[in-house]
Design a protein around this motif. Structure first.
Motif, mmCIF file in Angstrom:
data_model
loop_
_atom_site.group_PDB
_atom_site.id
_atom_site.type_symbol
_atom_site.label_atom_id
_atom_site.label_comp_id
_atom_site.label_asym_id
_atom_site.label_seq_id
_atom_site.Cartn_x
_atom_site.Cartn_y
_atom_site.Cartn_z
ATOM 1 N N ALA A 64 0.808 -1.228 0.000
ATOM 2 C CA ALA A 64 0.000 0.000 0.000
ATOM 3 C C ALA A 64 0.834 1.269 0.000
ATOM 4 O O ALA A 64 0.462 2.281 0.590
ATOM 5 C CB ALA A 64 -0.955 0.002 1.198
ATOM 6 N N THR A 65 1.983 1.242 -0.654
ATOM 7 C CA THR A 65 2.811 2.440 -0.791
ATOM 8 C C THR A 65 3.074 2.641 -2.281
ATOM 9 O O THR A 65 2.173 2.447 -3.092
ATOM 10 C CB THR A 65 4.099 2.301 0.042
ATOM 11 N N ASP A 66 4.263 3.005 -2.667
ATOM 12 C CA ASP A 66 4.566 3.186 -4.085
ATOM 13 C C ASP A 66 6.026 2.823 -4.321
ATOM 14 O O ASP A 66 6.787 2.598 -3.384
ATOM 15 C CB ASP A 66 4.291 4.618 -4.524
ATOM 16 N N GLY A 67 6.400 2.780 -5.599
ATOM 17 C CA GLY A 67 7.763 2.395 -5.944
ATOM 18 C C GLY A 67 7.854 0.898 -6.160
ATOM 19 O O GLY A 67 6.861 0.159 -6.158
ATOM 20 N N GLY A 68 9.075 0.436 -6.356
ATOM 21 C CA GLY A 68 9.319 -0.989 -6.564
ATOM 22 C C GLY A 68 10.714 -1.340 -6.109
ATOM 23 O O GLY A 68 11.504 -0.470 -5.739
ATOM 24 N N PHE A 69 11.010 -2.634 -6.128
ATOM 25 C CA PHE A 69 12.344 -3.072 -5.740
ATOM 26 C C PHE A 69 12.780 -4.252 -6.595
ATOM 27 O O PHE A 69 11.955 -4.953 -7.194
ATOM 28 C CB PHE A 69 12.391 -3.465 -4.246
ATOM 29 N N CYS A 70 14.082 -4.427 -6.666
ATOM 30 C CA CYS A 70 14.685 -5.597 -7.290
ATOM 31 C C CYS A 70 15.646 -6.190 -6.270
ATOM 32 O O CYS A 70 16.404 -5.452 -5.622
ATOM 33 C CB CYS A 70 15.420 -5.221 -8.572
ATOM 34 N N THR A 71 15.596 -7.490 -6.090
ATOM 35 C CA THR A 71 16.428 -8.126 -5.073
ATOM 36 C C THR A 71 17.141 -9.333 -5.648
ATOM 37 O O THR A 71 16.683 -9.952 -6.606
ATOM 38 C CB THR A 71 15.565 -8.520 -3.846
ATOM 39 N N GLY A 72 18.282 -9.651 -5.062
ATOM 40 C CA GLY A 72 19.091 -10.772 -5.525
ATOM 41 C C GLY A 72 20.470 -10.715 -4.901
ATOM 42 O O GLY A 72 20.637 -10.218 -3.777
ATOM 43 N N SER A 73 21.463 -11.162 -5.631
ATOM 44 C CA SER A 73 22.829 -11.140 -5.122
ATOM 45 C C SER A 73 23.371 -9.717 -5.111
ATOM 46 O O SER A 73 22.804 -8.806 -5.718
ATOM 47 C CB SER A 73 23.729 -12.027 -5.994
ATOM 48 N N VAL A 74 24.483 -9.534 -4.415
ATOM 49 C CA VAL A 74 25.114 -8.209 -4.341
ATOM 50 C C VAL A 74 25.541 -7.754 -5.731
ATOM 51 O O VAL A 74 25.409 -6.562 -6.079
ATOM 52 C CB VAL A 74 26.309 -8.246 -3.376
ATOM 53 N N ARG A 75 26.042 -8.663 -6.552
ATOM 54 C CA ARG A 75 26.471 -8.310 -7.911
ATOM 55 C C ARG A 75 25.284 -7.858 -8.757
ATOM 56 O O ARG A 75 25.401 -6.907 -9.549
ATOM 57 C CB ARG A 75 27.162 -9.500 -8.574
ATOM 58 N N VAL A 76 24.145 -8.527 -8.607
ATOM 59 C CA VAL A 76 22.948 -8.158 -9.358
ATOM 60 C C VAL A 76 22.505 -6.743 -8.987
ATOM 61 O O VAL A 76 22.163 -5.923 -9.852
ATOM 62 C CB VAL A 76 21.818 -9.174 -9.097
#
Length: 481
Positions: free
Chosen positions: A319-331
Protein backbone atom coordinates in the motif's frame (compact mmCIF):
# COMPACT_ATOMS: atom_id res chain seq x y z
CA UNK A 1 0.95 9.30 -87.53
CA UNK A 2 3.06 6.73 -89.38
CA UNK A 3 4.11 9.34 -91.93
CA UNK A 4 5.22 11.69 -89.17
CA UNK A 5 7.37 9.01 -87.55
CA UNK A 6 8.94 8.12 -90.90
CA UNK A 7 9.66 11.79 -91.47
CA UNK A 8 11.55 12.01 -88.17
CA UNK A 9 13.45 8.74 -88.51
CA UNK A 10 14.72 9.33 -92.04
CA UNK A 11 16.86 12.41 -91.28
CA UNK A 12 18.29 10.66 -88.22
CA UNK A 13 19.29 7.60 -90.23
CA UNK A 14 20.76 9.79 -92.95
CA UNK A 15 22.86 11.63 -90.34
CA UNK A 16 24.08 8.33 -88.87
CA UNK A 17 25.09 7.03 -92.30
CA UNK A 18 26.99 10.26 -92.99
CA UNK A 19 28.85 9.87 -89.68
CA UNK A 20 29.67 6.24 -90.34
CA UNK A 21 30.77 6.88 -93.92
CA UNK A 22 32.74 10.03 -93.13
CA UNK A 23 36.45 9.99 -94.00
CA UNK A 24 37.31 10.29 -90.33
CA UNK A 25 35.28 7.16 -89.62
CA UNK A 26 37.51 5.17 -92.01
CA UNK A 27 40.76 6.55 -90.60
CA UNK A 28 43.58 4.33 -89.31
CA UNK A 29 45.45 5.44 -86.18
CA UNK A 30 48.63 3.55 -85.25
CA UNK A 31 47.46 0.66 -87.38
CA UNK A 32 44.04 0.50 -85.67
CA UNK A 33 40.99 1.23 -87.91
CA UNK A 34 38.61 3.77 -86.35
CA UNK A 35 34.97 2.67 -86.84
CA UNK A 36 32.08 5.07 -87.15
CA UNK A 37 30.61 4.07 -83.77
CA UNK A 38 33.70 5.44 -82.04
CA UNK A 39 32.95 8.86 -83.44
CA UNK A 40 29.38 8.73 -82.13
CA UNK A 41 30.52 7.56 -78.69
CA UNK A 42 33.12 10.34 -78.51
CA UNK A 43 30.48 12.95 -79.33
CA UNK A 44 28.17 11.55 -76.59
CA UNK A 45 31.02 11.68 -74.09
CA UNK A 46 31.70 15.33 -74.92
CA UNK A 47 28.03 16.18 -74.46
CA UNK A 48 27.87 14.37 -71.05
CA UNK A 49 30.98 16.17 -69.79
CA UNK A 50 29.55 19.49 -70.96
CA UNK A 51 26.29 18.91 -69.09
CA UNK A 52 28.06 17.86 -65.90
CA UNK A 53 30.15 21.02 -65.89
CA UNK A 54 27.13 23.29 -66.22
CA UNK A 55 25.95 25.09 -63.08
CA UNK A 56 22.61 23.94 -61.68
CA UNK A 57 19.72 26.26 -62.23
CA UNK A 58 18.83 28.44 -59.28
CA UNK A 59 15.74 30.58 -59.23
CA UNK A 60 16.39 34.24 -58.64
CA UNK A 61 16.62 35.13 -54.98
CA UNK A 62 13.62 37.22 -54.08
CA UNK A 63 12.10 37.48 -50.62
CA UNK A 64 8.51 36.30 -50.35
CA UNK A 65 5.89 38.93 -49.87
CA UNK A 66 3.66 38.92 -46.82
CA UNK A 67 0.73 37.84 -48.97
CA UNK A 68 2.69 34.85 -50.31
CA UNK A 69 3.74 33.90 -46.78
CA UNK A 70 0.14 34.08 -45.58
CA UNK A 71 -1.03 31.93 -48.49
CA UNK A 72 1.62 29.29 -47.77
CA UNK A 73 0.70 29.24 -44.08
CA UNK A 74 -2.98 28.85 -44.89
CA UNK A 75 -2.30 25.93 -47.24
CA UNK A 76 0.14 24.15 -44.87
CA UNK A 77 -1.33 21.24 -42.91
CA UNK A 78 1.09 19.93 -40.22
CA UNK A 79 1.45 16.20 -39.82
CA UNK A 80 -0.03 14.84 -36.59
CA UNK A 81 2.48 14.02 -33.86
CA UNK A 82 0.46 10.96 -32.87
CA UNK A 83 -1.71 8.58 -34.91
CA UNK A 84 -5.48 9.14 -34.72
CA UNK A 85 -7.06 7.57 -31.64
CA UNK A 86 -9.52 4.81 -32.38
CA UNK A 87 -12.87 4.84 -30.63
CA UNK A 88 -12.19 1.46 -29.01
CA UNK A 89 -9.25 2.83 -26.99
CA UNK A 90 -10.95 6.02 -25.78
CA UNK A 91 -11.70 5.48 -22.13
CA UNK A 92 -12.17 7.56 -19.01
CA UNK A 93 -11.73 5.69 -15.75
CA UNK A 94 -13.70 6.39 -12.61
CA UNK A 95 -12.24 9.10 -10.37
CA UNK A 96 -11.86 8.21 -6.69
CA UNK A 97 -12.81 10.98 -4.28
CA UNK A 98 -11.40 9.31 -1.17
CA UNK A 99 -8.73 6.79 -0.17
CA UNK A 100 -8.58 3.57 -2.24
CA UNK A 101 -9.63 1.36 0.68
CA UNK A 102 -12.20 -1.46 0.67
CA UNK A 103 -14.83 1.30 0.37
CA UNK A 104 -14.30 4.51 -1.56
CA UNK A 105 -16.28 7.42 -2.98
CA UNK A 106 -17.02 7.72 -6.71
CA UNK A 107 -19.28 10.48 -8.05
CA UNK A 108 -20.33 11.29 -4.52
CA UNK A 109 -21.47 7.73 -3.77
CA UNK A 110 -19.94 5.21 -1.38
CA UNK A 111 -18.95 2.13 -3.38
CA UNK A 112 -17.38 -1.23 -2.60
CA UNK A 113 -13.90 -1.10 -4.11
CA UNK A 114 -12.66 -4.18 -5.98
CA UNK A 115 -10.55 -2.12 -8.41
CA UNK A 116 -7.55 -1.36 -6.14
CA UNK A 117 -4.83 -3.92 -5.37
CA UNK A 118 -5.00 -3.23 -1.64
CA UNK A 119 -4.45 -6.92 -0.87
CA UNK A 120 -3.64 -6.67 2.85
CA UNK A 121 -5.97 -3.76 3.52
CA UNK A 122 -3.14 -1.46 4.59
CA UNK A 123 -4.43 1.66 2.82
CA UNK A 124 -5.12 4.12 5.61
CA UNK A 125 -3.58 1.85 8.26
CA UNK A 126 -2.82 3.81 11.42
CA UNK A 127 0.82 2.73 11.70
CA UNK A 128 1.52 3.57 8.06
CA UNK A 129 -0.01 7.01 8.51
CA UNK A 130 2.09 7.67 11.59
CA UNK A 131 5.24 6.51 9.78
CA UNK A 132 4.51 8.78 6.81
CA UNK A 133 3.80 11.76 9.05
CA UNK A 134 7.05 11.32 10.95
CA UNK A 135 9.01 10.98 7.68
CA UNK A 136 7.37 14.09 6.22
CA UNK A 137 8.31 16.12 9.27
CA UNK A 138 11.91 14.89 9.11
CA UNK A 139 12.66 14.71 5.35
CA UNK A 140 9.95 16.74 3.62
CA UNK A 141 8.11 15.42 0.56
CA UNK A 142 10.62 14.72 -2.22
CA UNK A 143 14.32 14.01 -2.54
CA UNK A 144 14.89 16.37 -5.52
CA UNK A 145 17.57 14.21 -7.10
CA UNK A 146 18.49 10.73 -8.42
CA UNK A 147 20.08 8.23 -6.10
CA UNK A 148 23.55 8.83 -7.52
CA UNK A 149 23.33 12.64 -7.20
CA UNK A 150 22.51 13.38 -3.58
CA UNK A 151 19.09 11.72 -3.81
CA UNK A 152 20.00 8.86 -1.47
CA UNK A 153 18.55 9.30 2.01
CA UNK A 154 19.17 6.98 4.92
CA UNK A 155 15.58 5.72 4.86
CA UNK A 156 16.18 4.41 1.31
CA UNK A 157 19.05 2.27 2.54
CA UNK A 158 16.95 1.11 5.50
CA UNK A 159 14.14 0.08 3.17
CA UNK A 160 16.49 -1.84 0.88
CA UNK A 161 17.94 -3.69 3.87
CA UNK A 162 14.45 -4.42 5.22
CA UNK A 163 13.25 -5.92 1.95
CA UNK A 164 16.39 -8.06 1.60
CA UNK A 165 16.08 -9.29 5.19
CA UNK A 166 12.40 -10.14 4.76
CA UNK A 167 12.99 -12.15 1.57
CA UNK A 168 16.28 -13.67 2.69
CA UNK A 169 18.40 -12.23 -0.12
CA UNK A 170 21.84 -10.57 0.16
CA UNK A 171 20.77 -7.14 -1.13
CA UNK A 172 18.02 -5.16 -2.85
CA UNK A 173 17.58 -1.91 -4.75
CA UNK A 174 14.68 0.58 -4.73
CA UNK A 175 12.99 2.12 -7.76
CA UNK A 176 10.84 5.25 -7.74
CA UNK A 177 7.96 3.75 -9.69
CA UNK A 178 6.65 0.20 -9.65
CA UNK A 179 6.11 -0.19 -13.39
CA UNK A 180 9.60 1.10 -14.18
CA UNK A 181 11.25 -1.62 -12.09
CA UNK A 182 10.85 -4.42 -14.61
CA UNK A 183 11.36 -2.44 -17.80
CA UNK A 184 14.54 -0.96 -16.32
CA UNK A 185 15.93 -4.16 -14.81
CA UNK A 186 15.53 -6.23 -17.98
CA UNK A 187 17.57 -3.93 -20.29
CA UNK A 188 20.18 -3.58 -17.54
CA UNK A 189 21.02 -7.28 -17.87
CA UNK A 190 19.84 -8.26 -21.34
CA UNK A 191 21.52 -6.83 -24.42
CA UNK A 192 21.47 -7.30 -28.18
CA UNK A 193 22.32 -10.90 -29.03
CA UNK A 194 21.04 -12.34 -25.75
CA UNK A 195 18.11 -14.77 -25.74
CA UNK A 196 14.98 -14.25 -23.62
CA UNK A 197 12.20 -16.83 -23.33
CA UNK A 198 9.09 -15.10 -21.95
CA UNK A 199 5.54 -16.11 -21.15
CA UNK A 200 3.05 -14.94 -23.77
CA UNK A 201 0.85 -13.47 -21.02
CA UNK A 202 3.30 -11.09 -19.36
CA UNK A 203 2.03 -7.58 -18.67
CA UNK A 204 2.94 -4.50 -20.67
CA UNK A 205 5.79 -3.29 -18.41
CA UNK A 206 7.66 -6.54 -19.00
CA UNK A 207 6.92 -6.39 -22.73
CA UNK A 208 8.39 -2.90 -22.81
CA UNK A 209 11.51 -4.10 -21.00
CA UNK A 210 11.91 -6.92 -23.50
CA UNK A 211 11.65 -4.43 -26.36
CA UNK A 212 14.16 -2.02 -24.85
CA UNK A 213 16.69 -4.80 -24.31
CA UNK A 214 16.93 -5.46 -28.08
CA UNK A 215 17.45 -9.12 -27.24
CA UNK A 216 16.09 -12.04 -29.23
CA UNK A 217 12.71 -12.68 -27.55
CA UNK A 218 10.84 -15.98 -27.93
CA UNK A 219 7.41 -16.41 -26.33
CA UNK A 220 5.99 -19.68 -25.03
CA UNK A 221 2.31 -20.47 -24.47
CA UNK A 222 0.87 -18.88 -21.37
CA UNK A 223 1.77 -20.85 -18.24
CA UNK A 224 2.30 -23.99 -20.35
CA UNK A 225 5.37 -25.86 -19.10
CA UNK A 226 5.41 -28.26 -22.04
CA UNK A 227 5.59 -25.29 -24.38
CA UNK A 228 8.37 -23.78 -22.25
CA UNK A 229 10.45 -26.97 -22.31
CA UNK A 230 9.93 -27.36 -26.07
CA UNK A 231 11.05 -23.74 -26.59
CA UNK A 232 14.16 -24.13 -24.41
CA UNK A 233 15.10 -27.38 -26.11
CA UNK A 234 14.64 -25.89 -29.59
CA UNK A 235 16.76 -22.84 -28.78
CA UNK A 236 19.52 -24.95 -27.25
CA UNK A 237 19.52 -27.38 -30.18
CA UNK A 238 19.20 -25.03 -33.15
CA UNK A 239 21.13 -21.97 -31.97
CA UNK A 240 24.84 -22.79 -32.15
CA UNK A 241 25.69 -19.65 -30.16
CA UNK A 242 23.14 -20.39 -27.42
CA UNK A 243 25.76 -21.68 -25.02
CA UNK A 244 27.87 -18.52 -25.48
CA UNK A 245 25.19 -15.84 -24.88
CA UNK A 246 23.17 -14.86 -21.85
CA UNK A 247 19.83 -16.69 -21.67
CA UNK A 248 16.86 -15.79 -19.50
CA UNK A 249 13.39 -17.05 -18.63
CA UNK A 250 11.01 -14.18 -17.75
CA UNK A 251 7.76 -14.96 -15.91
CA UNK A 252 5.32 -13.45 -13.41
CA UNK A 253 4.47 -15.10 -10.11
CA UNK A 254 0.78 -14.15 -10.45
CA UNK A 255 -0.04 -12.98 -13.96
CA UNK A 256 -1.70 -9.60 -14.28
CA UNK A 257 -3.55 -10.72 -17.41
CA UNK A 258 -4.99 -13.97 -16.09
CA UNK A 259 -4.52 -14.30 -12.32
CA UNK A 260 -2.80 -17.66 -12.79
CA UNK A 261 0.20 -18.71 -10.70
CA UNK A 262 3.45 -19.76 -12.38
CA UNK A 263 4.62 -23.33 -11.47
CA UNK A 264 7.98 -22.24 -10.09
CA UNK A 265 9.15 -25.74 -9.19
CA UNK A 266 8.93 -26.84 -12.83
CA UNK A 267 10.53 -23.61 -14.07
CA UNK A 268 13.50 -24.12 -11.76
CA UNK A 269 13.93 -27.69 -12.97
CA UNK A 270 13.93 -26.54 -16.61
CA UNK A 271 16.22 -23.64 -15.79
CA UNK A 272 18.84 -25.99 -14.35
CA UNK A 273 18.42 -28.52 -17.15
CA UNK A 274 18.94 -26.04 -20.00
CA UNK A 275 21.17 -23.58 -18.09
CA UNK A 276 19.02 -20.45 -18.22
CA UNK A 277 18.67 -17.63 -15.69
CA UNK A 278 15.26 -16.71 -14.24
CA UNK A 279 13.71 -13.26 -13.87
CA UNK A 280 10.60 -13.33 -11.68
CA UNK A 281 8.12 -10.49 -11.19
CA UNK A 282 6.37 -10.81 -7.81
CA UNK A 283 4.25 -7.65 -7.96
CA UNK A 284 0.96 -9.49 -7.30
CA UNK A 285 2.40 -12.23 -5.06
CA UNK A 286 4.68 -10.32 -2.67
CA UNK A 287 2.97 -10.18 0.73
CA UNK A 288 0.30 -12.62 -0.47
CA UNK A 289 1.67 -16.07 -1.32
CA UNK A 290 3.43 -18.27 1.22
CA UNK A 291 2.62 -18.70 4.89
CA UNK A 292 4.34 -15.42 5.78
CA UNK A 293 3.82 -13.55 2.49
CA UNK A 294 7.33 -13.98 1.13
CA UNK A 295 6.01 -14.78 -2.31
CA UNK A 296 6.22 -17.56 -4.85
CA UNK A 297 9.48 -19.03 -3.57
CA UNK A 298 7.96 -19.62 -0.14
CA UNK A 299 4.75 -20.95 -1.71
CA UNK A 300 6.65 -23.68 -3.58
CA UNK A 301 9.39 -24.17 -0.99
CA UNK A 302 12.09 -23.15 -3.48
CA UNK A 303 15.27 -21.57 -2.06
CA UNK A 304 15.22 -17.90 -2.98
CA UNK A 305 18.84 -18.01 -4.17
CA UNK A 306 17.75 -20.18 -7.12
CA UNK A 307 15.99 -17.14 -8.60
CA UNK A 308 18.54 -14.88 -10.24
CA UNK A 309 16.49 -11.66 -10.28
CA UNK A 310 13.27 -10.86 -8.38
CA UNK A 311 11.30 -7.67 -8.94
CA UNK A 312 8.08 -6.39 -7.38
CA UNK A 313 5.93 -3.32 -7.08
CA UNK A 314 5.31 -1.96 -3.59
CA UNK A 315 2.03 -0.37 -4.67
CA UNK A 316 -0.03 -3.51 -4.11
CA UNK A 317 0.24 -5.45 -0.84
CA UNK A 318 2.42 -2.82 0.88
CA UNK A 319 0.00 0.00 0.00
CA UNK A 320 2.81 2.44 -0.79
CA UNK A 321 4.57 3.19 -4.08
CA UNK A 322 7.76 2.39 -5.94
CA UNK A 323 9.32 -0.99 -6.56
CA UNK A 324 12.34 -3.07 -5.74
CA UNK A 325 14.68 -5.60 -7.29
CA UNK A 326 16.43 -8.13 -5.07
CA UNK A 327 19.09 -10.77 -5.52
CA UNK A 328 22.83 -11.14 -5.12
CA UNK A 329 25.11 -8.21 -4.34
CA UNK A 330 26.47 -8.31 -7.91
CA UNK A 331 22.95 -8.16 -9.36
CA UNK A 332 22.08 -5.12 -7.24
CA UNK A 333 25.37 -3.25 -7.73
CA UNK A 334 25.17 -3.68 -11.49
CA UNK A 335 21.81 -1.87 -11.56
CA UNK A 336 23.14 1.11 -9.61
CA UNK A 337 25.22 2.03 -12.68
CA UNK A 338 23.30 0.42 -15.56
CA UNK A 339 19.58 0.68 -14.83
CA UNK A 340 18.00 3.76 -16.43
CA UNK A 341 15.04 3.85 -14.06
CA UNK A 342 17.41 4.02 -11.09
CA UNK A 343 20.14 6.27 -12.50
CA UNK A 344 18.01 8.93 -14.20
CA UNK A 345 14.91 9.16 -11.98
CA UNK A 346 14.48 11.16 -8.82
CA UNK A 347 14.61 8.79 -5.87
CA UNK A 348 11.55 7.46 -4.09
CA UNK A 349 10.01 10.07 -1.73
CA UNK A 350 11.32 9.27 1.76
CA UNK A 351 7.89 8.95 3.37
CA UNK A 352 6.97 6.17 0.89
CA UNK A 353 10.13 4.24 1.76
CA UNK A 354 9.28 4.66 5.44
CA UNK A 355 5.74 3.40 4.77
CA UNK A 356 7.12 0.30 3.02
CA UNK A 357 9.28 -0.56 6.03
CA UNK A 358 6.29 -0.18 8.34
CA UNK A 359 4.07 -2.26 6.05
CA UNK A 360 6.52 -5.18 6.17
CA UNK A 361 6.61 -4.87 9.96
CA UNK A 362 2.80 -4.95 10.10
CA UNK A 363 2.73 -8.02 7.86
CA UNK A 364 5.19 -9.90 10.07
CA UNK A 365 3.28 -8.94 13.21
CA UNK A 366 -0.13 -9.86 11.74
CA UNK A 367 0.10 -13.13 9.78
CA UNK A 368 -3.69 -13.46 10.11
CA UNK A 369 -4.01 -10.87 7.33
CA UNK A 370 -2.96 -13.52 4.81
CA UNK A 371 -5.42 -16.03 6.28
CA UNK A 372 -8.27 -13.52 6.10
CA UNK A 373 -7.34 -12.64 2.52
CA UNK A 374 -7.47 -16.29 1.46
CA UNK A 375 -10.88 -16.75 3.08
CA UNK A 376 -12.19 -13.77 1.13
CA UNK A 377 -10.70 -15.08 -2.12
CA UNK A 378 -12.34 -18.49 -1.59
CA UNK A 379 -15.70 -16.89 -0.78
CA UNK A 380 -15.63 -14.71 -3.89
CA UNK A 381 -14.55 -17.54 -6.20
CA UNK A 382 -17.36 -19.71 -4.81
CA UNK A 383 -19.91 -17.01 -5.60
CA UNK A 384 -18.56 -16.38 -9.09
CA UNK A 385 -18.45 -20.08 -9.99
CA UNK A 386 -22.27 -20.15 -10.18
CA UNK A 387 -22.42 -17.57 -12.99
CA UNK A 388 -23.10 -19.54 -16.19
CA UNK A 389 -21.95 -16.88 -18.68
CA UNK A 390 -18.61 -16.21 -16.94
CA UNK A 391 -15.61 -18.43 -16.18
CA UNK A 392 -13.10 -17.86 -13.38
CA UNK A 393 -9.67 -18.05 -15.04
CA UNK A 394 -7.47 -17.20 -12.07
CA UNK A 395 -5.88 -19.53 -9.50
CA UNK A 396 -7.91 -20.12 -6.30
CA UNK A 397 -5.07 -18.54 -4.25
CA UNK A 398 -4.74 -15.43 -6.39
CA UNK A 399 -6.05 -12.17 -4.86
CA UNK A 400 -6.44 -10.96 -8.44
CA UNK A 401 -9.62 -12.78 -9.42
CA UNK A 402 -9.95 -12.82 -13.20
CA UNK A 403 -13.19 -13.78 -14.95
CA UNK A 404 -13.78 -14.05 -18.69
CA UNK A 405 -16.77 -14.71 -20.92
CA UNK A 406 -17.64 -18.41 -21.15
CA UNK A 407 -18.43 -17.87 -24.83
CA UNK A 408 -16.35 -15.32 -26.64
CA UNK A 409 -17.83 -13.17 -29.38
CA UNK A 410 -14.76 -13.95 -31.47
CA UNK A 411 -13.20 -10.50 -31.15
CA UNK A 412 -11.20 -9.00 -28.28
CA UNK A 413 -12.72 -5.56 -28.95
CA UNK A 414 -16.29 -6.87 -28.83
CA UNK A 415 -15.57 -8.94 -25.72
CA UNK A 416 -13.96 -5.94 -24.06
CA UNK A 417 -16.90 -3.69 -24.95
CA UNK A 418 -19.36 -6.22 -23.53
CA UNK A 419 -17.38 -6.55 -20.30
CA UNK A 420 -17.07 -2.77 -20.02
CA UNK A 421 -20.85 -2.55 -20.17
CA UNK A 422 -21.05 -5.00 -17.26
CA UNK A 423 -18.52 -2.94 -15.28
CA UNK A 424 -20.49 0.28 -15.88
CA UNK A 425 -23.79 -1.30 -14.79
CA UNK A 426 -22.24 -2.70 -11.62
CA UNK A 427 -20.99 0.73 -10.62
CA UNK A 428 -24.13 2.70 -11.52
CA UNK A 429 -26.74 0.24 -10.28
CA UNK A 430 -25.08 -1.65 -7.40
CA UNK A 431 -22.24 0.67 -6.33
CA UNK A 432 -19.60 -2.03 -6.91
CA UNK A 433 -16.34 -0.85 -8.48
CA UNK A 434 -14.46 -3.41 -10.60
CA UNK A 435 -12.18 -3.01 -13.60
CA UNK A 436 -12.06 -4.32 -17.14
CA UNK A 437 -8.82 -5.65 -18.66
CA UNK A 438 -8.31 -2.86 -21.16
CA UNK A 439 -5.05 -2.95 -23.12
CA UNK A 440 -3.18 -0.35 -25.07
CA UNK A 441 -2.48 -0.67 -28.78
CA UNK A 442 1.14 -1.48 -27.87
CA UNK A 443 0.20 -4.45 -25.68
CA UNK A 444 1.03 -7.73 -27.44
CA UNK A 445 -0.76 -9.98 -24.97
CA UNK A 446 -3.23 -12.30 -26.73
CA UNK A 447 -5.04 -13.64 -23.66
CA UNK A 448 -8.83 -13.21 -23.55
CA UNK A 449 -10.43 -10.05 -22.21
CA UNK A 450 -11.77 -10.23 -18.68
CA UNK A 451 -12.90 -8.47 -15.53
CA UNK A 452 -10.45 -8.08 -12.64
CA UNK A 453 -11.60 -8.10 -9.03
CA UNK A 454 -8.84 -7.26 -6.52
CA UNK A 455 -9.69 -8.92 -3.21
CA UNK A 456 -8.58 -7.33 0.06
CA UNK A 457 -8.21 -8.68 3.58
CA UNK A 458 -10.21 -5.62 4.65
CA UNK A 459 -13.28 -6.67 2.64
CA UNK A 460 -16.15 -7.98 4.74
CA UNK A 461 -18.30 -10.98 3.94
CA UNK A 462 -21.14 -8.68 2.92
CA UNK A 463 -18.78 -6.87 0.48
CA UNK A 464 -17.86 -10.18 -1.14
CA UNK A 465 -21.46 -11.35 -1.43
CA UNK A 466 -22.57 -8.01 -2.84
CA UNK A 467 -19.89 -8.13 -5.55
CA UNK A 468 -20.65 -11.72 -6.62
CA UNK A 469 -24.43 -11.14 -6.66
CA UNK A 470 -24.04 -7.90 -8.62
CA UNK A 471 -21.75 -9.49 -11.19
CA UNK A 472 -24.11 -12.43 -11.59
CA UNK A 473 -27.21 -10.30 -12.06
CA UNK A 474 -25.66 -7.75 -14.41
CA UNK A 475 -23.71 -10.26 -16.54
CA UNK A 476 -26.73 -12.44 -17.15
CA UNK A 477 -28.77 -9.37 -18.12
CA UNK A 478 -26.13 -7.88 -20.43
CA UNK A 479 -25.00 -11.11 -22.10
CA UNK A 480 -28.58 -12.19 -22.82
CA UNK A 481 -29.33 -8.82 -24.40
Amino acid sequence: MAFAVDGMMKPALDWAMVALNAPLARAVVFGVPIGGHYVVEALLLVVIVFLLLQKSYKPPKRPLTEKEIDELCEDWVPESLIPPTAEVVKFESSVLESAAGPHTVVNGKDVVNFASANYLGLVGHEKLMESCTAALEKYGVGSCGPRGFYGTIDVHLDCESRVAKFLGTPDSILYSYGISTMFSAIPAFCKKGDVIVADAGVHWAIQNGLHLSRSTVVYFKHNDMESLEHTLEKITRENKRASKVRRYIVVEAIYQNSGQIAPLDVIIRLKEKYRFRVMLDESNSFGVLGNSGRGLTEHYGVPVEKIDIITASMGHALATDGGFCTGSVRVVDHQRLSSSGYVFSASLPPYLASAAITAIDVLEENPHLITTLRKNIALLCKGLSTIPCLTVLSNPLSPLVYVKLSRSTGSFQRDSHLLETIVDHMLKEDCVLVTNSRRSTLDKCTLPAGIRLYVSAAHTESDILKASESLKRVSELVVVE
